[in-house]
Scaffold this active site. Structure first.
Site, PDB file in Angstrom:
ATOM      1  N   ALA A  21      77.022  14.735  37.565  1.00  0.00           N
ATOM      2  CA  ALA A  21      75.678  14.389  38.055  1.00  0.00           C
ATOM      3  C   ALA A  21      75.698  13.573  39.343  1.00  0.00           C
ATOM      4  CB  ALA A  21      74.923  13.628  36.961  1.00  0.00           C
ATOM      5  N   PHE A  32      72.639  10.809  34.546  1.00  0.00           N
ATOM      6  CA  PHE A  32      72.253  10.583  33.144  1.00  0.00           C
ATOM      7  C   PHE A  32      72.548   9.139  32.748  1.00  0.00           C
ATOM      8  CE2 PHE A  32      71.070  14.790  32.095  1.00  0.00           C
ATOM      9  CZ  PHE A  32      71.845  15.619  32.900  1.00  0.00           C
ATOM     10  N   ASP A 101      71.901  22.129  37.940  1.00  0.00           N
ATOM     11  CA  ASP A 101      70.867  22.092  38.990  1.00  0.00           C
ATOM     12  C   ASP A 101      70.982  23.193  40.038  1.00  0.00           C
ATOM     13  OD1 ASP A 101      72.623  19.141  40.186  1.00  0.00           O
ATOM     14  OD2 ASP A 101      73.003  21.240  40.707  1.00  0.00           O
ATOM     15  N   HIS A 116      78.129  23.694  31.567  1.00  0.00           N
ATOM     16  CA  HIS A 116      76.983  23.399  30.684  1.00  0.00           C
ATOM     17  C   HIS A 116      75.842  24.386  30.873  1.00  0.00           C
ATOM     18  CE1 HIS A 116      78.478  18.967  30.367  1.00  0.00           C
ATOM     19  NE2 HIS A 116      79.071  19.774  29.500  1.00  0.00           N
ATOM     20  N   CYS A 127      66.750  37.028  20.080  1.00  0.00           N
ATOM     21  CA  CYS A 127      67.411  38.278  20.504  1.00  0.00           C
ATOM     22  C   CYS A 127      68.391  38.061  21.656  1.00  0.00           C
ATOM     23  CB  CYS A 127      66.350  39.319  20.898  1.00  0.00           C
ATOM     24  SG  CYS A 127      65.502  38.976  22.455  1.00  0.00           S
ATOM     25  N   CYS A 145      59.543  34.944  24.234  1.00  0.00           N
ATOM     26  CA  CYS A 145      60.306  36.125  24.640  1.00  0.00           C
ATOM     27  C   CYS A 145      59.368  37.342  24.744  1.00  0.00           C
ATOM     28  CB  CYS A 145      61.406  36.398  23.605  1.00  0.00           C
ATOM     29  SG  CYS A 145      62.366  37.876  23.953  1.00  0.00           S
ATOM     30  N   THR A 186      81.472  11.854  38.274  1.00  0.00           N
ATOM     31  CA  THR A 186      81.385  12.057  36.831  1.00  0.00           C
ATOM     32  C   THR A 186      82.035  10.905  36.089  1.00  0.00           C
ATOM     33  OG1 THR A 186      81.887  13.558  34.981  1.00  0.00           O
ATOM     34  CG2 THR A 186      83.469  13.514  36.810  1.00  0.00           C
ATOM     35  N   ASN A 211      83.748   8.653  43.711  1.00  0.00           N
ATOM     36  CA  ASN A 211      82.734   8.078  42.835  1.00  0.00           C
ATOM     37  C   ASN A 211      82.324   6.740  43.421  1.00  0.00           C
ATOM     38  OD1 ASN A 211      81.248   7.052  40.556  1.00  0.00           O
ATOM     39  ND2 ASN A 211      82.388   8.492  39.247  1.00  0.00           N
TER      40      ASN A 211
HETATM   41  N1  APR Z   1      77.970   9.307  44.616  1.00  0.00           N
HETATM   42  C1  APR Z   1      79.067   9.455  43.814  1.00  0.00           C
HETATM   43  N2  APR Z   1      79.065   9.181  42.487  1.00  0.00           N
HETATM   44  C2  APR Z   1      77.901   8.744  41.956  1.00  0.00           C
HETATM   45  C3  APR Z   1      76.722   8.573  42.717  1.00  0.00           C
HETATM   46  C4  APR Z   1      76.787   8.869  44.107  1.00  0.00           C
HETATM   47  N3  APR Z   1      75.728   8.733  44.917  1.00  0.00           N
HETATM   48  N4  APR Z   1      75.733   8.134  41.887  1.00  0.00           N
HETATM   49  C5  APR Z   1      76.273   8.042  40.652  1.00  0.00           C
HETATM   50  N5  APR Z   1      77.579   8.406  40.696  1.00  0.00           N
HETATM   51  C6  APR Z   1      78.528   8.499  39.576  1.00  0.00           C
HETATM   52  C7  APR Z   1      78.411   7.406  38.551  1.00  0.00           C
HETATM   53  O1  APR Z   1      79.281   6.314  38.901  1.00  0.00           O
HETATM   54  C8  APR Z   1      78.912   8.118  37.276  1.00  0.00           C
HETATM   55  O2  APR Z   1      80.333   8.098  37.194  1.00  0.00           O
HETATM   56  O3  APR Z   1      78.205   9.707  38.892  1.00  0.00           O
HETATM   57  C9  APR Z   1      78.450   9.553  37.501  1.00  0.00           C
HETATM   58  C10 APR Z   1      77.163   9.881  36.754  1.00  0.00           C
HETATM   59  O4  APR Z   1      77.474   9.811  35.383  1.00  0.00           O
HETATM   60  P1  APR Z   1      76.696  10.747  34.355  1.00  0.00           P
HETATM   61  O5  APR Z   1      75.238  10.652  34.627  1.00  0.00           O
HETATM   62  O6  APR Z   1      77.224  10.434  32.996  1.00  0.00           O
HETATM   63  O7  APR Z   1      77.113  12.218  34.806  1.00  0.00           O
HETATM   64  P2  APR Z   1      78.179  13.173  34.178  1.00  0.00           P
HETATM   65  O8  APR Z   1      79.507  12.499  34.060  1.00  0.00           O
HETATM   66  O9  APR Z   1      78.102  14.422  34.969  1.00  0.00           O
HETATM   67  O10 APR Z   1      77.588  13.473  32.707  1.00  0.00           O
HETATM   68  C11 APR Z   1      78.247  14.482  31.969  1.00  0.00           C
HETATM   69  O11 APR Z   1      76.596  14.265  30.216  1.00  0.00           O
HETATM   70  O12 APR Z   1      74.406  14.125  29.483  1.00  0.00           O
HETATM   71  C12 APR Z   1      75.474  14.979  29.666  1.00  0.00           C
HETATM   72  O13 APR Z   1      75.326  17.282  30.018  1.00  0.00           O
HETATM   73  C13 APR Z   1      75.120  16.065  30.653  1.00  0.00           C
HETATM   74  O14 APR Z   1      76.533  17.131  32.297  1.00  0.00           O
HETATM   75  C14 APR Z   1      76.128  15.884  31.781  1.00  0.00           C
HETATM   76  C15 APR Z   1      77.262  15.169  31.078  1.00  0.00           C
END
Ligand code: APR
Length: 245
Positions: A21, A32, A101, A116, A127, A145, A186, A211
């Site tokens: 994300a 998230f 997205d 995902h 179906c 549907c 992430t 990150n």
């Molecule tokens: N640039 C770089 N990293 C960023 C930024 C940014 N501008 N803003 C936030 N982050 C980092 C945060 O430090 C964190 O490590 O992005 C990460 C966001 O964490 P999550 O929201 O947990 O995203 P993600 O790891 O993709 O979540 C995994 O959780 O809810 C489920 O299915 C959903 O795919 C998602 C999964």
């Protein structure tokens, strides 16, 4: 650090990006977890598959508000475009994304494994027929549907659902064969997606991580940690790579 990362990329045979994300935050899509995280505002129960089946309307109201009304207009940022440029120049072989997205597709990347699923399509719970969400429209909820009348759900996985194929197989294969993983935005907290970079490391891959904060990977498997915002940092990395290629 950027130069060291560029050297790793140039010397790697197969390079895979693993995005979460955080790569889309600068496109206006909140993460998230962490600052401004969606799970700070909304209880994720509405994305539990059992809740959806028992309360499709309640679930759909939030799904529409968050993932379609609000996110729908988002556009790729320099991080997405940077990865697409890397692929075009032959330095990136695949992207595994946890995001739904569609911004990697919109930015021109081609080899994308959506671990995902995606929000572009809706799928019938009975179906299995799929429809582009643009074709169905979300004025009447829950959408039904046209083939069998059952409820349609977004084609991304809810908590409690299995990881879609072929994305699952393709993603775990990348962890077997890639020499370098580039992790972008992430936390590394959500299984089974989060196990992929660990598996890649076990198989000898090097890890570059972008990150704004440390993640579950940083102290354990990351070889080069580029701390900063995804858009700027990825752009700088790709600029350095392509200017000296
Ligand atoms: N640039 C770089 N990293 C960023 C930024 C940014 N501008 N803003 C936030 N982050 C980092 C945060 O430090 C964190 O490590 O992005 C990460 C966001 O964490 P999550 O929201 O947990 O995203 P993600 O790891 O993709 O979540 C995994 O959780 O809810 C489920 O299915 C959903 O795919 C998602 C999964």
């Amino acid at each position: 650090m950027i130069q060291k990362a560029v050297d790793l990329i140039k010397n790697a045979g197969r390079v895979t990006a693993f995005t979460g994300a955080g790569i889309s935050v600068e496109s206006g899509i909140p993460p998230f977890r962490g600052e401004n995280g969606l799970w700070n505002k909304y209880d994720p129960t509405f994305l539990n598959i059992n809740y959806f089946h028992s309360n499709p309307l309640g679930s759909w109201k939030l799904i529409k508000e968050i993932f379609y009304d609000f996110f729908g207009e988002a556009t790729p940022n320099k991080a997405h475009y940077g990865l697409a440029e890397m692929e075009k120049a032959g330095y990136l072989d695949a992207i595994i994304t946890q995001n739904i997205d569609n911004l990697h597709q919109k930015s021109g990347s081609r080899e994308i494994f959506e671990f995902h699923g995606n929000s572009r399509n809706l799928i019938c719970v009975d179906c299995g027929k799929k429809y582009p969400v643009a074709e169905i429209g979300l004025d009447n909820l829950p959408p039904e549907c046209m083939n069998c009348g059952a409820v349609l759900k977004p084609d991304f996985i809810f908590f409690g659902e299995a990881i879609p194929e072929p994305a699952r197989t393709n993603s775990f294969r990348e962890a077997e064969i890639s020499d370098l993983f580039i992790l972008i935005g992430t936390t590394g907290e959500v299984m089974p997606a989060s196990s992929i970079p660990f598996l890649a490391k076990e198989n000898g891959a090097k890890i570059i991580e972008i990150n704004i904060n440390k993640s579950s990977y940083t102290e354990r498997i990351t070889d080069i940690f580029l701390q900063g915002k995804a858009a700027e940092m990825t752009f700088s990395l790709v600029k350095e790579l392509l200017e000296h290629s």
